[in-house]
Design a protein around this motif. Structure first.
Motif, short mmCIF file in Angstrom:
data_model
loop_
_atom_site.label_atom_id
_atom_site.label_comp_id
_atom_site.label_asym_id
_atom_site.label_seq_id
_atom_site.Cartn_x
_atom_site.Cartn_y
_atom_site.Cartn_z
N LEU A 152 0.83 -1.21 0.00
CA LEU A 152 0.00 0.00 0.00
C LEU A 152 0.87 1.26 0.00
O LEU A 152 0.63 2.20 -0.77
N ALA A 153 1.90 1.28 0.86
CA ALA A 153 2.76 2.47 0.96
C ALA A 153 3.51 2.73 -0.33
O ALA A 153 3.60 3.86 -0.81
N VAL A 154 4.05 1.68 -0.94
CA VAL A 154 4.78 1.85 -2.20
C VAL A 154 3.82 2.24 -3.31
O VAL A 154 4.14 3.08 -4.17
N GLY A 155 2.63 1.65 -3.30
CA GLY A 155 1.63 2.02 -4.31
C GLY A 155 1.28 3.49 -4.24
O GLY A 155 1.09 4.15 -5.27
N ASN A 156 1.20 4.04 -3.02
CA ASN A 156 0.90 5.47 -2.86
C ASN A 156 2.02 6.34 -3.44
O ASN A 156 1.76 7.39 -4.03
N VAL A 157 3.26 5.89 -3.25
CA VAL A 157 4.38 6.63 -3.83
C VAL A 157 4.28 6.60 -5.35
O VAL A 157 4.50 7.62 -6.03
N GLY A 158 3.93 5.43 -5.90
CA GLY A 158 3.77 5.33 -7.35
C GLY A 158 2.68 6.24 -7.86
O GLY A 158 2.86 6.93 -8.89
N SER A 159 1.55 6.30 -7.16
CA SER A 159 0.45 7.18 -7.58
C SER A 159 0.88 8.63 -7.55
O SER A 159 0.52 9.42 -8.44
N ALA A 160 1.66 9.02 -6.53
CA ALA A 160 2.13 10.40 -6.44
C ALA A 160 3.04 10.77 -7.61
O ALA A 160 3.14 11.94 -7.98
N HIS A 161 3.67 9.77 -8.21
CA HIS A 161 4.55 10.01 -9.37
C HIS A 161 3.86 9.66 -10.68
O HIS A 161 4.51 9.60 -11.73
N GLY A 162 2.54 9.42 -10.62
CA GLY A 162 1.80 9.13 -11.84
C GLY A 162 2.04 7.75 -12.41
O GLY A 162 1.88 7.52 -13.61
N ILE A 163 2.42 6.78 -11.55
CA ILE A 163 2.66 5.40 -11.99
C ILE A 163 1.56 4.53 -11.41
O ILE A 163 1.53 4.27 -10.20
N PRO A 164 0.62 4.06 -12.23
CA PRO A 164 -0.56 3.36 -11.70
C PRO A 164 -0.26 1.97 -11.17
O PRO A 164 -0.99 1.46 -10.31
#
Length: 735
Positions: A152-164
């Motif tokens: 979940l935490a890494v996914g949130n970082v990806g979303s913040a960088h526009g990586i779905p």
């Protein structure tokens, strides 16, 4: 998959591995899918665990121990109890149906990876409503909370960088089963993409840089109480690497010293006070999927916190290992590890240079150690080259507290010799042994090693080489170098040589090899070679004289108050007795009962041994360890085992070996030795001598069985010879 069966190449004869192959072969032939082996975990002298894929989402696990083979199935893994339900088609399909909101019409299951007692990953292709979906079910012995929170935490970082899809989407969490279900992400691993033959160097370098940038992004993951409770330090890494040393010494004794020395060097240079960040735990290109959306990172099972150099060093180590193995010449213009590092720094990653060198060297050492423990024999010839890279890394001048330069360099050293040499390389051994040999030089030029020959390899224990040296005498001289798996043994051996170098009774005219020095951190001891023929090969009149003198020498040693570092432990010796008996029985079923009977009798007899004062003893004193040179000088060799103990052990040991010599004057040698020695001090000498004579004959039986087994000629005649030897051992206890 960690390896492929068969694990051992044809034509090799390994005392421990060959019986292992024979024990496993029937299961492989009847139950395993060809070439699909999930794990091999070899612990020499103890056990081997092999997880084989049976197909259909199942596995068979073999535990091979000295007592036999134990077979279990995937559903029998008590550390992963959730597998019981997941392997039940009806109950699994019901659960999957709840996740997708439809009835499962069909579910094809494949076992992707399995580590017994730790984790299991199943691939499920689910058909429902005439459509197919692909999921992975991960069952983790430590539970799934850390994985889910890290995902979940890494996914949130990806979303913040526009990586779905920076991580695979979690579609279900079955906490009662310690399992998590994730959607499959299409694509292939970055490792496979980097190895693809049609790829140009520029394409591979661009991908490596992207993986480095991905790691820099991962390290921006904010701390979470769940995975932050799983810190990983350099000490943790060292403890894990140390577990691989025994397998290396048994599998490849000529390379094992380098691995052992690297572990010592890592201990001495472990970085301190490094900053920490989110850590993947096992990051490398094989954990990254390349797809149309960019890159997706897999397997956050071991997520925690660590020095960012841990992940970076691990990924760079695996790329270095890929370069070492590549044989097609399809390499990039620069090492891909360097390109990955460049991508990491360009994306804002920060790491200390000394920490990175250390973690990369540690990861390389770990990669090599794993190849030994997994019996991945096809990789063994490449491991010395890999370990040299780690040695170069540890020679890097550290600059604590500074970031790496904008265009980083990988540490390379070309200007002087590698500090962890091959034992058989004269030039490297000259550099290594220089400090020990220099004080004994006879001229201005430093001593130089001109040639090296391997004398003995005791798997799991030591390597012995003979070096021809100039500069120590007018003529070339020979020295013996021993390297021990247990590094402290070198210091003990050197100490024994120094303390026993002056015979307490000059009448014997017997000495020990002249010590040259010790490198305790490397487990190396060096001494001048003792030339001559062993007592077993001398003419009768000479042999009788030397035997008498050796008795006088031993009596003088036993009468000194000289303290030695170690002391005999009877309980440990009895444990060795049991191990010898089991080894004999495993070699030939007809030998099992007499071996176990003699071991049991020795245990019973040990309870009747009187207490005696411990004195310095050789512990392995026999005719083969007494040499006479052409100038009539006599030397006692191999004092590795010398310690404080009952003098009856030495007397019985020498007498027993003499009695079993294949020469007509064998009893004369025994009697001459005893005449030179005199009376055995202490109470109940007959009881003590009888016990140690029986002990020695069981030891000799083990040695003969091991020698015959290694050459595959343990025939009926040899077996009967061993039985007779053990009968004589039992008779010693009845006398």
């Amino acid at each position: 998959m960690t390896t492929a069966w068969a694990v051992a190449p044809a034509g090799r004869s390994w005392r421990q591995v060959d019986p292992l192959l024979e024990a496993v072969a029937p299961f492989v032939d009847s139950e395993a899918m060809q070439g699909r082996v999930h794990q091999v975990r070899w612990i020499p002298d103890r056990s081997t665990r092999i997880a084989l894929d049976r197909g259909g989402g199942d596995a068979v696990v073999l535990e091979i121990a000295p007592t036999g083979v134990r077979r279990t199935r995937l559903a029998d893994d008590h550390a992963l109890p959730g597998l019981h339900l997941i392997l039940d088609p009806a109950r699994r399909d019901e659960r999957l149906g709840e996740l997708i909101g439809a009835t499962v019409q069909r579910c094809d299951v494949q076992l992707v990876s399995y580590r017994p007692g730790s984790r299991c990953v199943l691939r499920c292709v689910v058909r429902a409503r005439n459509t197919e979906q692909e999921f992975f079910i991960k069952v983790l012995a430590d539970g799934v909370r850390r994985y889910v929170e890290a995902n979940l935490a890494v996914g949130n970082v990806g979303s913040a960088h526009g990586i779905p899809q920076l991580v695979p989407p979690v579609v279900g969490v079955w906490t009662d089963l310690d399992a998590v279900v994730v959607s499959a992400v299409p694509g292939r691993s970055a490792s496979a993409a980097l190895a693809a033959e049609p790829s140009s160097p520029a394409v591979r370098e661009a991908l490596a840089a992207s993986v480095g940038a991905l790691l820099a992004m991962l390290h921006q993951t904010p701390p979470d109480p769940v995975f932050s409770a799983n810190p990983w330090t350099g000490a943790d890494e060292l403890a894990r690497i140390a577990d691989y040393i025994p397998a290396a010494w048994h599998a490849d004794p000529m390379t094992a010293p380098s691995l052992t020395w690297l572990v010592n060097a890592l201990e001495e240079s472990c970085p301190l006070d490094a900053s920490t960040s989110f850590s993947h735990g096992s990051f490398r290109t094989g954990q990254v999927i390349v797809n149309g959306h960019g890159l997706t990172v897999l397997d956050l099972d071991a997520a925690g916190t660590a020095d960012p150099a841990r992940d970076l060093g691990n990924s760079m180590a695996y790329l270095a290992w890929k370069d070492v193995r590549r044989t097609d010449g399809n390499r990039s213009t620069r090492p891909l590890a360097e390109v990955l590092l460049e991508g990491y720094l360009a994306a804002g990653g920060r790491v200390r240079e000394d920490s990175l060198a250390w973690w990369q060297a540690a990861a390389i050492t770990k990669i090599a150690g794993r190849r030994y423990r997994s019996l991945h024999t096809s990789h063994w010839p490449k491991l010395p080259e890999l370990l040299r890279i780690a040695a170069d890394l540890l020679d890097l001048d550290a600059r604590p507290g500074k970031g790496l330069p904008a265009r980083p360099r990988l540490p390379r050293r070309q200007d002087h010799a590698w500090p962890l040499p091959d034992l058989t390389d004269p030039a490297r051994m000259t550099v290594l042994l220089g400090p020990l040999l220099a004080p004994h030089a006879i001229g201005a030029e430093p001593p130089t090693i001109r040639g090296v020959r391997t004398l003995r390899i005791a798997r799991g224990r030591r390597v012995v080489v003979r070096c021809e040296v100039t500069g120590l005498a007018d003529d070339p001289e020979f020295i013996v170098v021993k390297d021990y798996a247990q590094t402290e043994r070198a210091g003990i051996t050197h100490e024994n040589l120094v303390r026993l170098s002056n015979p307490p009774d000059p009448r014997s005219g017997i000495g020990v090899p002249v010590p040259l020095g010790v490198l305790p951190a490397l487990g190396i001891v060096a001494y001048r070679e003792a030339a001559g023929r062993p007592l077993t090969e001398l003419p009768e009149d000479v042999a009788l004289s030397v035997a008498r003198r050796s008795g006088t020498w031993l009596d003088g040693i036993h009468r000194t108050s000289l303290p030695l570092s170690r002391q005999i432990d009877l309980a440990r010796e009895l444990s060795s007795v049991d191990e010898w008996a089991h080894e004999i029985g495993q070699a030939n079923e007809s030998l099992a009962r007499p071996a176990l009977d003699l071991a049991g009798a020795l245990r019973k007899a040990a309870s009747r041994l009187p207490e005696v004062s411990d004195v310095p003893i050789h512990k392995d004193f026999h005719p083969g360890h007494v040499l006479q040179a052409e100038d009539l000088t006599v030397t006692v060799i191999d004092l590795d085992e010398a310690r404080m103990g009952d003098p009856a052990l030495d007397v019985a040991h020498m007498s027993t070996y003499a009695e079993e010599m294949a020469v007509p004057w064998a009893l004369g040698i025994r009697d001459s030795f005893i005449a030179g020695y005199g009376e055995l001090p202490g109470d109940s000498p007959a009881v003590r001598l009888g016990f140690y004579a029986g002990y020695t004959r069981l030891k000799m039986a083990k040695q003969r069985v091991r020698s015959a087994s290694s050459s595959r000629d343990l025939d009926d005649e040899t077996a009967q010879t061993v039985v007779d030897l053990m009968k004589r051992g039992a008779a010693c206890l009845d006398a």
